[in-house]
Write an enzyme that holds these catalytic residues in place. Structure first.
Site, PDB file in Angstrom:
ATOM      1  N   HIS A   2       0.848  -1.196   0.000  1.00 36.81           N
ATOM      2  CA  HIS A   2       0.000   0.000   0.000  1.00 36.81           C
ATOM      3  C   HIS A   2       0.880   1.242   0.000  1.00 36.81           C
ATOM      4  O   HIS A   2       1.881   1.292   0.709  1.00 36.81           O
ATOM      5  CB  HIS A   2      -0.900  -0.016   1.245  1.00 36.81           C
ATOM      6  CG  HIS A   2      -1.690   1.230   1.440  1.00 36.81           C
ATOM      7  ND1 HIS A   2      -1.518   2.062   2.523  1.00 36.81           N
ATOM      8  CD2 HIS A   2      -2.654   1.787   0.677  1.00 36.81           C
ATOM      9  CE1 HIS A   2      -2.363   3.075   2.432  1.00 36.81           C
ATOM     10  NE2 HIS A   2      -3.063   2.936   1.320  1.00 36.81           N
ATOM     11  N   HIS A  77       2.526  11.274  -1.366  1.00 39.42           N
ATOM     12  CA  HIS A  77       1.621  10.881  -0.276  1.00 39.42           C
ATOM     13  C   HIS A  77       1.774  11.934   0.824  1.00 39.42           C
ATOM     14  O   HIS A  77       2.531  11.763   1.764  1.00 39.42           O
ATOM     15  CB  HIS A  77       1.958   9.483   0.252  1.00 39.42           C
ATOM     16  CG  HIS A  77       0.920   8.967   1.195  1.00 39.42           C
ATOM     17  ND1 HIS A  77       1.216   8.276   2.354  1.00 39.42           N
ATOM     18  CD2 HIS A  77      -0.439   9.039   1.151  1.00 39.42           C
ATOM     19  CE1 HIS A  77       0.104   7.948   2.975  1.00 39.42           C
ATOM     20  NE2 HIS A  77      -0.916   8.393   2.275  1.00 39.42           N
TER      21      HIS A  77
END
Length: 286
Positions: A2, A77
Protein backbone atom coordinates in the site's frame (compact mmCIF):
# COMPACT_ATOMS: atom_id res chain seq x y z
CA UNK A 1 2.14 -3.02 -0.92
CA UNK A 2 0.00 0.00 0.00
CA UNK A 3 1.37 3.44 -0.97
CA UNK A 4 4.28 1.45 -2.34
CA UNK A 5 6.59 4.39 -3.09
CA UNK A 6 6.32 6.14 0.28
CA UNK A 7 9.48 4.68 1.81
CA UNK A 8 10.95 8.16 1.26
CA UNK A 9 9.26 11.55 1.15
CA UNK A 10 10.92 14.94 0.96
CA UNK A 11 10.10 17.13 3.94
CA UNK A 12 11.92 20.01 2.22
CA UNK A 13 9.53 19.94 -0.73
CA UNK A 14 6.19 21.76 -0.85
CA UNK A 15 3.18 20.02 0.69
CA UNK A 16 1.48 17.97 -2.00
CA UNK A 17 -1.70 18.99 -3.83
CA UNK A 18 -3.37 15.95 -2.28
CA UNK A 19 -3.57 17.88 1.02
CA UNK A 20 -6.21 20.35 2.21
CA UNK A 21 -5.60 24.13 2.30
CA UNK A 22 -5.60 23.95 6.13
CA UNK A 23 -2.73 21.42 6.14
CA UNK A 24 -0.81 23.54 3.63
CA UNK A 25 -1.13 26.55 5.94
CA UNK A 26 -0.05 24.53 8.97
CA UNK A 27 2.98 23.22 7.08
CA UNK A 28 4.50 26.70 7.20
CA UNK A 29 5.39 25.86 10.81
CA UNK A 30 8.75 24.11 10.69
CA UNK A 31 7.98 20.97 12.72
CA UNK A 32 4.69 20.20 10.91
CA UNK A 33 6.41 18.63 7.91
CA UNK A 34 8.44 16.39 10.21
CA UNK A 35 5.16 15.16 11.72
CA UNK A 36 3.64 14.76 8.25
CA UNK A 37 6.57 12.60 7.21
CA UNK A 38 5.92 10.18 10.08
CA UNK A 39 2.34 9.75 8.88
CA UNK A 40 3.08 9.80 5.14
CA UNK A 41 5.66 7.00 5.11
CA UNK A 42 3.88 3.63 4.87
CA UNK A 43 6.74 1.37 3.75
CA UNK A 44 10.33 0.81 4.90
CA UNK A 45 11.55 -0.93 1.75
CA UNK A 46 12.55 0.58 -1.61
CA UNK A 47 10.97 -0.72 -4.82
CA UNK A 48 13.87 -3.10 -5.36
CA UNK A 49 13.76 -4.35 -1.77
CA UNK A 50 10.00 -4.88 -2.04
CA UNK A 51 10.47 -6.83 -5.27
CA UNK A 52 13.19 -8.96 -3.67
CA UNK A 53 10.79 -9.61 -0.75
CA UNK A 54 8.10 -10.93 -3.13
CA UNK A 55 5.85 -7.88 -3.62
CA UNK A 56 4.30 -7.85 -7.11
CA UNK A 57 1.46 -5.31 -6.82
CA UNK A 58 2.33 -1.63 -6.39
CA UNK A 59 -0.15 1.05 -5.32
CA UNK A 60 0.96 4.30 -7.00
CA UNK A 61 -0.17 7.92 -6.49
CA UNK A 62 1.44 10.60 -8.65
CA UNK A 63 1.56 14.35 -9.05
CA UNK A 64 3.26 17.20 -10.81
CA UNK A 65 5.15 19.62 -8.55
CA UNK A 66 4.03 23.28 -8.36
CA UNK A 67 6.42 25.58 -10.17
CA UNK A 68 8.29 22.70 -11.82
CA UNK A 69 8.92 23.91 -15.37
CA UNK A 70 9.97 20.54 -16.86
CA UNK A 71 6.60 18.82 -16.11
CA UNK A 72 8.32 16.05 -14.16
CA UNK A 73 5.99 13.63 -12.36
CA UNK A 74 6.62 12.48 -8.78
CA UNK A 75 5.16 9.91 -6.43
CA UNK A 76 3.19 11.56 -3.65
CA UNK A 77 1.62 10.88 -0.28
CA UNK A 78 1.19 14.14 1.60
CA UNK A 79 4.76 15.06 0.68
CA UNK A 80 6.57 14.48 -2.60
CA UNK A 81 8.55 11.28 -3.08
CA UNK A 82 11.02 10.22 -5.76
CA UNK A 83 10.55 10.88 -9.47
CA UNK A 84 8.26 8.35 -11.14
CA UNK A 85 10.92 7.77 -13.80
CA UNK A 86 13.46 6.66 -11.20
CA UNK A 87 10.99 4.21 -9.67
CA UNK A 88 10.04 2.75 -13.05
CA UNK A 89 13.68 2.21 -13.96
CA UNK A 90 14.30 0.43 -10.65
CA UNK A 91 11.39 -1.93 -11.36
CA UNK A 92 12.47 -2.49 -14.96
CA UNK A 93 15.99 -3.42 -13.87
CA UNK A 94 14.55 -6.16 -11.65
CA UNK A 95 12.28 -7.46 -14.42
CA UNK A 96 15.16 -7.63 -16.90
CA UNK A 97 17.07 -9.78 -14.42
CA UNK A 98 13.99 -11.97 -13.73
CA UNK A 99 12.18 -12.48 -17.06
CA UNK A 100 9.42 -14.71 -15.62
CA UNK A 101 8.30 -12.23 -12.96
CA UNK A 102 5.08 -10.23 -13.48
CA UNK A 103 4.19 -6.94 -11.77
CA UNK A 104 0.98 -4.94 -11.43
CA UNK A 105 1.47 -1.16 -11.37
CA UNK A 106 -1.74 0.53 -10.25
CA UNK A 107 -1.75 4.28 -10.97
CA UNK A 108 -4.91 5.14 -9.03
CA UNK A 109 -4.53 8.76 -7.89
CA UNK A 110 -3.42 11.73 -10.00
CA UNK A 111 -2.91 15.26 -8.64
CA UNK A 112 -2.22 18.58 -10.40
CA UNK A 113 -1.95 16.83 -13.77
CA UNK A 114 -3.27 18.20 -17.05
CA UNK A 115 -3.23 16.49 -20.45
CA UNK A 116 0.44 17.34 -21.05
CA UNK A 117 1.42 15.75 -17.72
CA UNK A 118 -0.51 12.59 -18.54
CA UNK A 119 1.10 12.36 -21.96
CA UNK A 120 4.52 12.72 -20.37
CA UNK A 121 3.79 10.05 -17.77
CA UNK A 122 2.42 7.60 -20.34
CA UNK A 123 5.48 8.17 -22.53
CA UNK A 124 7.74 7.54 -19.53
CA UNK A 125 5.94 4.25 -18.86
CA UNK A 126 6.40 3.22 -22.48
CA UNK A 127 10.08 4.22 -22.48
CA UNK A 128 10.74 2.34 -19.23
CA UNK A 129 9.13 -1.00 -20.09
CA UNK A 130 8.76 -1.17 -23.88
CA UNK A 131 7.87 -4.67 -25.04
CA UNK A 132 7.39 -5.85 -21.44
CA UNK A 133 4.03 -4.03 -21.34
CA UNK A 134 0.94 -6.24 -21.49
CA UNK A 135 -1.96 -4.96 -23.60
CA UNK A 136 -5.34 -4.85 -21.91
CA UNK A 137 -7.32 -8.02 -22.58
CA UNK A 138 -9.79 -10.37 -20.95
CA UNK A 139 -8.77 -11.00 -17.35
CA UNK A 140 -10.23 -14.52 -17.48
CA UNK A 141 -8.10 -15.57 -20.47
CA UNK A 142 -4.83 -14.44 -18.89
CA UNK A 143 -2.40 -16.99 -17.48
CA UNK A 144 1.25 -16.90 -16.51
CA UNK A 145 1.96 -19.18 -19.47
CA UNK A 146 0.45 -16.75 -21.99
CA UNK A 147 2.36 -13.84 -20.45
CA UNK A 148 5.62 -15.80 -20.59
CA UNK A 149 5.04 -16.73 -24.23
CA UNK A 150 4.49 -13.05 -25.13
CA UNK A 151 7.39 -11.95 -22.88
CA UNK A 152 4.98 -9.55 -21.13
CA UNK A 153 5.85 -8.65 -17.54
CA UNK A 154 4.03 -5.40 -16.69
CA UNK A 155 0.32 -4.68 -16.30
CA UNK A 156 -0.38 -0.95 -15.99
CA UNK A 157 -3.71 0.11 -14.48
CA UNK A 158 -4.60 3.75 -15.15
CA UNK A 159 -7.57 5.19 -13.25
CA UNK A 160 -8.19 8.04 -15.66
CA UNK A 161 -9.91 8.33 -19.08
CA UNK A 162 -6.48 8.63 -20.72
CA UNK A 163 -6.25 4.82 -20.54
CA UNK A 164 -8.35 4.77 -23.74
CA UNK A 165 -5.45 6.27 -25.71
CA UNK A 166 -3.01 3.38 -25.26
CA UNK A 167 -3.55 -0.38 -25.60
CA UNK A 168 -1.12 -1.10 -22.73
CA UNK A 169 -3.17 0.89 -20.20
CA UNK A 170 -5.78 -1.14 -18.36
CA UNK A 171 -8.89 0.67 -17.06
CA UNK A 172 -9.17 1.11 -13.30
CA UNK A 173 -12.48 -0.79 -13.26
CA UNK A 174 -10.49 -3.97 -14.02
CA UNK A 175 -8.88 -3.80 -10.57
CA UNK A 176 -11.32 -2.51 -7.92
CA UNK A 177 -9.79 -1.89 -4.49
CA UNK A 178 -12.54 -1.16 -1.93
CA UNK A 179 -11.32 0.87 1.04
CA UNK A 180 -12.51 0.27 4.61
CA UNK A 181 -11.38 3.68 5.95
CA UNK A 182 -11.28 2.57 9.59
CA UNK A 183 -8.91 2.39 12.55
CA UNK A 184 -10.61 -0.76 13.89
CA UNK A 185 -9.21 -4.20 13.01
CA UNK A 186 -12.61 -5.75 13.70
CA UNK A 187 -14.37 -3.38 11.28
CA UNK A 188 -11.58 -3.83 8.72
CA UNK A 189 -11.90 -7.62 8.70
CA UNK A 190 -15.70 -7.42 8.47
CA UNK A 191 -15.31 -5.05 5.50
CA UNK A 192 -12.79 -7.34 3.79
CA UNK A 193 -15.06 -10.35 4.23
CA UNK A 194 -18.10 -8.45 2.92
CA UNK A 195 -16.36 -7.06 -0.17
CA UNK A 196 -14.92 -10.48 -1.00
CA UNK A 197 -18.39 -12.04 -0.82
CA UNK A 198 -19.68 -9.33 -3.17
CA UNK A 199 -16.85 -9.39 -5.74
CA UNK A 200 -17.71 -10.48 -9.29
CA UNK A 201 -16.48 -14.03 -9.89
CA UNK A 202 -15.08 -13.08 -13.31
CA UNK A 203 -13.95 -10.13 -15.41
CA UNK A 204 -11.62 -8.27 -13.06
CA UNK A 205 -8.84 -8.54 -10.53
CA UNK A 206 -9.64 -7.63 -6.91
CA UNK A 207 -7.55 -5.84 -4.28
CA UNK A 208 -8.20 -6.48 -0.59
CA UNK A 209 -6.77 -3.43 1.18
CA UNK A 210 -5.75 -4.90 4.56
CA UNK A 211 -4.88 -1.48 5.93
CA UNK A 212 -6.00 0.77 8.77
CA UNK A 213 -6.51 4.46 8.07
CA UNK A 214 -5.79 7.07 10.77
CA UNK A 215 -8.38 9.65 11.72
CA UNK A 216 -7.45 13.21 12.72
CA UNK A 217 -7.74 12.26 16.40
CA UNK A 218 -5.52 9.20 15.77
CA UNK A 219 -2.81 11.47 14.44
CA UNK A 220 -3.32 13.95 17.28
CA UNK A 221 -2.91 11.22 19.92
CA UNK A 222 0.13 9.66 18.26
CA UNK A 223 1.64 12.82 16.86
CA UNK A 224 5.27 11.89 17.43
CA UNK A 225 4.92 8.12 17.05
CA UNK A 226 3.72 8.22 13.44
CA UNK A 227 1.67 5.67 11.50
CA UNK A 228 3.95 2.67 12.08
CA UNK A 229 4.25 2.98 15.86
CA UNK A 230 0.73 4.24 16.56
CA UNK A 231 -1.47 2.12 14.32
CA UNK A 232 0.35 -0.51 12.26
CA UNK A 233 2.86 -2.19 14.54
CA UNK A 234 0.37 -3.54 17.10
CA UNK A 235 -2.38 -4.39 14.58
CA UNK A 236 -0.47 -5.99 11.71
CA UNK A 237 -0.17 -9.44 13.36
CA UNK A 238 -3.98 -9.64 13.66
CA UNK A 239 -4.35 -8.61 10.03
CA UNK A 240 -1.83 -11.27 9.01
CA UNK A 241 -3.80 -13.87 10.98
CA UNK A 242 -6.82 -13.00 8.82
CA UNK A 243 -4.73 -13.40 5.66
CA UNK A 244 -3.64 -16.88 6.77
CA UNK A 245 -7.28 -18.01 6.95
CA UNK A 246 -8.08 -16.94 3.39
CA UNK A 247 -8.39 -18.99 0.24
CA UNK A 248 -7.72 -17.78 -3.31
CA UNK A 249 -10.06 -18.43 -6.21
CA UNK A 250 -13.08 -16.97 -7.96
CA UNK A 251 -14.73 -15.61 -4.80
CA UNK A 252 -11.65 -15.57 -2.60
CA UNK A 253 -8.66 -13.30 -2.17
CA UNK A 254 -6.73 -12.20 -5.25
CA UNK A 255 -4.39 -9.30 -4.40
CA UNK A 256 -3.81 -8.23 -0.79
CA UNK A 257 -2.09 -4.97 0.21
CA UNK A 258 -0.56 -3.90 3.51
CA UNK A 259 1.47 -1.12 5.08
CA UNK A 260 5.05 -1.87 6.17
CA UNK A 261 5.19 -5.26 4.50
CA UNK A 262 8.55 -6.03 6.12
CA UNK A 263 7.27 -5.93 9.71
CA UNK A 264 5.78 -9.42 9.36
CA UNK A 265 6.26 -12.20 6.83
CA UNK A 266 3.55 -10.65 4.67
CA UNK A 267 4.57 -11.48 1.10
CA UNK A 268 5.49 -15.10 1.88
CA UNK A 269 2.18 -15.61 3.70
CA UNK A 270 0.19 -14.29 0.73
CA UNK A 271 2.20 -16.24 -1.84
CA UNK A 272 1.77 -19.51 0.09
CA UNK A 273 -2.02 -19.21 -0.27
CA UNK A 274 -1.50 -20.34 -3.87
CA UNK A 275 -0.64 -23.80 -2.53
CA UNK A 276 -4.34 -24.17 -1.67
CA UNK A 277 -5.19 -23.85 -5.39
CA UNK A 278 -2.71 -26.62 -6.19
CA UNK A 279 -4.28 -28.83 -3.52
CA UNK A 280 -7.75 -28.23 -4.97
CA UNK A 281 -6.54 -29.21 -8.44
CA UNK A 282 -4.93 -32.34 -7.08
CA UNK A 283 -8.17 -33.33 -5.31
CA UNK A 284 -10.18 -32.65 -8.44
CA UNK A 285 -8.06 -35.17 -10.34
CA UNK A 286 -8.62 -37.91 -7.76
Amino acid sequence: SHDSFSYWVDEKSPVGPDQTPAIKRLARISFVKKVMKKWSVTQNLTFREQLDAGIRYFDLRVSSKPGDADQEIYFIHGLFGIRVWDGLMEIDSFLTQHPKEIVFLDFNHFYAMDEAHHKRLILRIQEAFGSKLCSACSVDSMTLQTLWEKKCQVLIFYHCPFYKQCPFLWPGKKIPAPWANTTSVRKLILFLETTLSERPPRGSFHVSQAILTPRVKTIARGLVGGLKNTLVHRNLPAILDWVKTQKPGAMGVNIITSDFVDLVDFATTVIELNDLLQEDRALAKC
